[in-house]
Design a protein around this motif. Structure first.
Motif, PDB file in Angstrom:
ATOM      1  N   TRP A 146       0.619  -1.434   0.114  1.00 27.49           N
ATOM      2  CA  TRP A 146       0.142   0.005  -0.162  1.00 27.49           C
ATOM      3  C   TRP A 146       0.756   1.231   0.013  1.00 27.49           C
ATOM      4  O   TRP A 146       0.661   2.096  -0.851  1.00 27.49           O
ATOM      5  CB  TRP A 146      -1.102  -0.015   1.326  1.00 27.49           C
ATOM      6  N   ARG A 150       0.873   3.930  -2.836  1.00 23.10           N
ATOM      7  CA  ARG A 150       0.618   5.400  -2.547  1.00 23.10           C
ATOM      8  C   ARG A 150       1.654   6.260  -2.910  1.00 23.10           C
ATOM      9  O   ARG A 150       1.453   7.437  -3.653  1.00 23.10           O
ATOM     10  CB  ARG A 150       0.384   5.457  -0.933  1.00 23.10           C
ATOM     11  N   SER A 156      -5.638   7.529  -3.426  1.00 21.13           N
ATOM     12  CA  SER A 156      -6.875   7.014  -3.616  1.00 21.13           C
ATOM     13  C   SER A 156      -6.595   5.366  -4.404  1.00 21.13           C
ATOM     14  O   SER A 156      -7.328   4.698  -4.065  1.00 21.13           O
ATOM     15  CB  SER A 156      -7.503   7.825  -4.718  1.00 21.13           C
ATOM     16  N   GLU A 159      -5.697   3.017  -1.787  1.00 24.44           N
ATOM     17  CA  GLU A 159      -6.733   2.398  -0.906  1.00 24.44           C
ATOM     18  C   GLU A 159      -7.556   1.870  -1.724  1.00 24.44           C
ATOM     19  O   GLU A 159      -8.139   0.708  -0.974  1.00 24.44           O
ATOM     20  CB  GLU A 159      -7.629   3.777  -0.451  1.00 24.44           C
ATOM     21  N   SER A 160      -7.572   1.948  -3.046  1.00 26.03           N
ATOM     22  CA  SER A 160      -8.640   1.117  -3.840  1.00 26.03           C
ATOM     23  C   SER A 160      -8.168  -0.364  -3.952  1.00 26.03           C
ATOM     24  O   SER A 160      -8.856  -1.135  -3.792  1.00 26.03           O
ATOM     25  CB  SER A 160      -9.036   1.841  -5.247  1.00 26.03           C
ATOM     26  N   ARG A 163      -8.411  -2.264  -0.686  1.00 33.58           N
ATOM     27  CA  ARG A 163      -9.703  -2.513  -0.108  1.00 33.58           C
ATOM     28  C   ARG A 163     -10.108  -3.823  -1.225  1.00 33.58           C
ATOM     29  O   ARG A 163     -10.734  -4.488  -0.547  1.00 33.58           O
ATOM     30  CB  ARG A 163     -10.650  -1.654  -0.371  1.00 33.58           C
ATOM     31  N   ALA A 190      -2.017   5.969   7.122  1.00 32.01           N
ATOM     32  CA  ALA A 190      -3.235   4.843   6.693  1.00 32.01           C
ATOM     33  C   ALA A 190      -4.136   4.864   8.020  1.00 32.01           C
ATOM     34  O   ALA A 190      -5.351   4.501   7.736  1.00 32.01           O
ATOM     35  CB  ALA A 190      -2.453   3.398   6.701  1.00 32.01           C
ATOM     36  N   GLU A 193      -6.510   7.752   6.285  1.00 36.53           N
ATOM     37  CA  GLU A 193      -6.954   7.529   4.839  1.00 36.53           C
ATOM     38  C   GLU A 193      -7.735   6.138   4.770  1.00 36.53           C
ATOM     39  O   GLU A 193      -8.661   6.305   3.787  1.00 36.53           O
ATOM     40  CB  GLU A 193      -5.768   7.673   4.091  1.00 36.53           C
ATOM     41  N   LEU A 194      -7.595   5.292   5.376  1.00 34.27           N
ATOM     42  CA  LEU A 194      -8.276   4.064   5.200  1.00 34.27           C
ATOM     43  C   LEU A 194      -9.594   3.946   5.942  1.00 34.27           C
ATOM     44  O   LEU A 194     -10.509   3.077   5.695  1.00 34.27           O
ATOM     45  CB  LEU A 194      -7.416   2.692   5.442  1.00 34.27           C
TER      46      LEU A 194
END
Length: 347
Positions: A146, A150, A156, A159-160, A163, A190, A193-194
């Motif tokens: 991640w 990032r 964005s 995170e996508s 997830r 994180a 942001e998450l």
């Protein structure tokens, strides 16, 4: 001499004289059967796009390869692959895994790539290894992936991707593991942001508040995040409510353990406020670690070392605060003003 051989073989590989480079390497390996020589052989073979050959020499080295050796190999790997297309890294990783090299050892090749600014290449490495690690360590590697994504493509996209790895509806337990791993890996962003798009489950919300507080304090952050968290946790009657609830045995009448500990980390109250509860369950590890975080932030180095020592006395490596206390105690060695005996005691 070893350096001269490395320079010569690397130059031969650059010139496309693979056979000459390989012959020189094998002669060098026979004369110097050392870990460093194996690293040089792997480096030159990587430069020659011989991933299988590089993996073979690392899987069957002339001397046992230690974690430190793999860190050095990581520097060589980064020098070769930071300018290569990211899929090349994946192929090299697959060759190492197929040769029988443990994922935990291969993981040491990631930080030099990230440090070199090769975010896409580091992402390929971590994304692949996250599928190969034991379940208890996979979350940490996911977060490394991640972080690399990032850095390369933005928050964005990162995170996508994360997830998607977790599935459409991760449980509160999964969220807790993710947040704990993020804090442990020092991927502090994180923690915000998450978990911003949906209200977390109440128990996890309290745990998240504690981790955010510790993250802010250990980094000395002063700004909007700190102000927002202070506002979220604010309760001018908190200490009075806690004292009253304890006196009448009504634990649910005041804030949770995590919320009160978060307030403490951010500067509210004293250690004595937790004395009656700090021995329950996992708290013998938790409380002293967070006491140490605040003490370190307030430059009370001796107090921090003492609290980390108390956290280590729980002797439970399954408890994340135990691991964090060990790491934090180790960093205190860098403070020249701290007596050696005190540092050792904190270990």
């Amino acid at each position: 001499m070893v350096c001269a051989y490395r320079i010569a073989t690397v130059q031969l590989a650059h010139l496309g004289r693979k056979e000459d480079a390989e012959n020189l390497l094998l002669a060098h390996l026979a004369r110097h059967p050392q870990a460093e020589t194996a690293a040089t052989v792997a480096e030159v073979r990587w430069r020659s796009h011989d991933d299988a050959g590089a993996a073979d020499v690392l899987a069957h080295p002339p001397a046992t390869l230690t974690r430190r050796d793999f860190r050095e190999i990581g520097e060589r790997f980064a020098a070769v692959f930071r300018g290569r297309p990211a899929p090349d890294v994946k192929r090299a990783m697959e060759a190492l895994l197929q040769a029988g090299i443990q994922p935990q050892s291969i993981l040491e090749l990631g930080p030099p790539l990230a440090k070199a600014g090769a975010a896409a290449q580091a992402f390929e490495l971590y994304a692949l290894l996250s599928q190969k690690m034991p379940s208890e360590k996979s979350a940490g590697v996911l977060f490394k992936a991640w972080g690399a994504l990032r850095a390369g493509k933005g928050a964005s996209a990162a995170e996508s991707w994360l997830r998607k790895q977790l599935g459409p509806d991760p449980s509160a337990l999964a969220d807790n593991e993710l947040a704990t791993s993020a804090y442990g890996e020092r991927l502090d962003d994180a923690l915000w942001e998450l978990f911003h798009n949906r209200p977390p489950e109440p128990a996890f919300a309290d745990r998240l508040a504690l981790l955010r507080a510790a993250s802010i304090v250990r980094r000395g952050e002063r700004g909007a995040r700190r102000d927002a968290l202070l506002k979220e946790l604010a309760d001018p009657l908190a200490r009075w409510k806690a004292a009253l609830a304890r006196s009448i045995g009504l634990s649910g009448a005041y804030a949770s353990w995590e919320v009160r500990l978060a307030r403490y980390v951010l500067g509210e109250g004293r250690e004595d406020d937790f004395a009656d509860e700090a021995s329950d369950g996992s708290r013998p590890c938790e409380a002293p670690y967070y006491f140490g975080v605040r003490a370190a932030a307030e430059t009370r180095v001796r107090d921090a070392a003492a609290w980390y020592r108390v956290a280590l006395e729980c002797r439970n490596p399954e408890q994340p605060e135990f691991i964090w206390a060990y790491r934090a105690a180790s960093t205190l060695e860098q403070d020249r003003g701290l007596p050696a005996k005190l540092v050792q005691a904190a270990r």
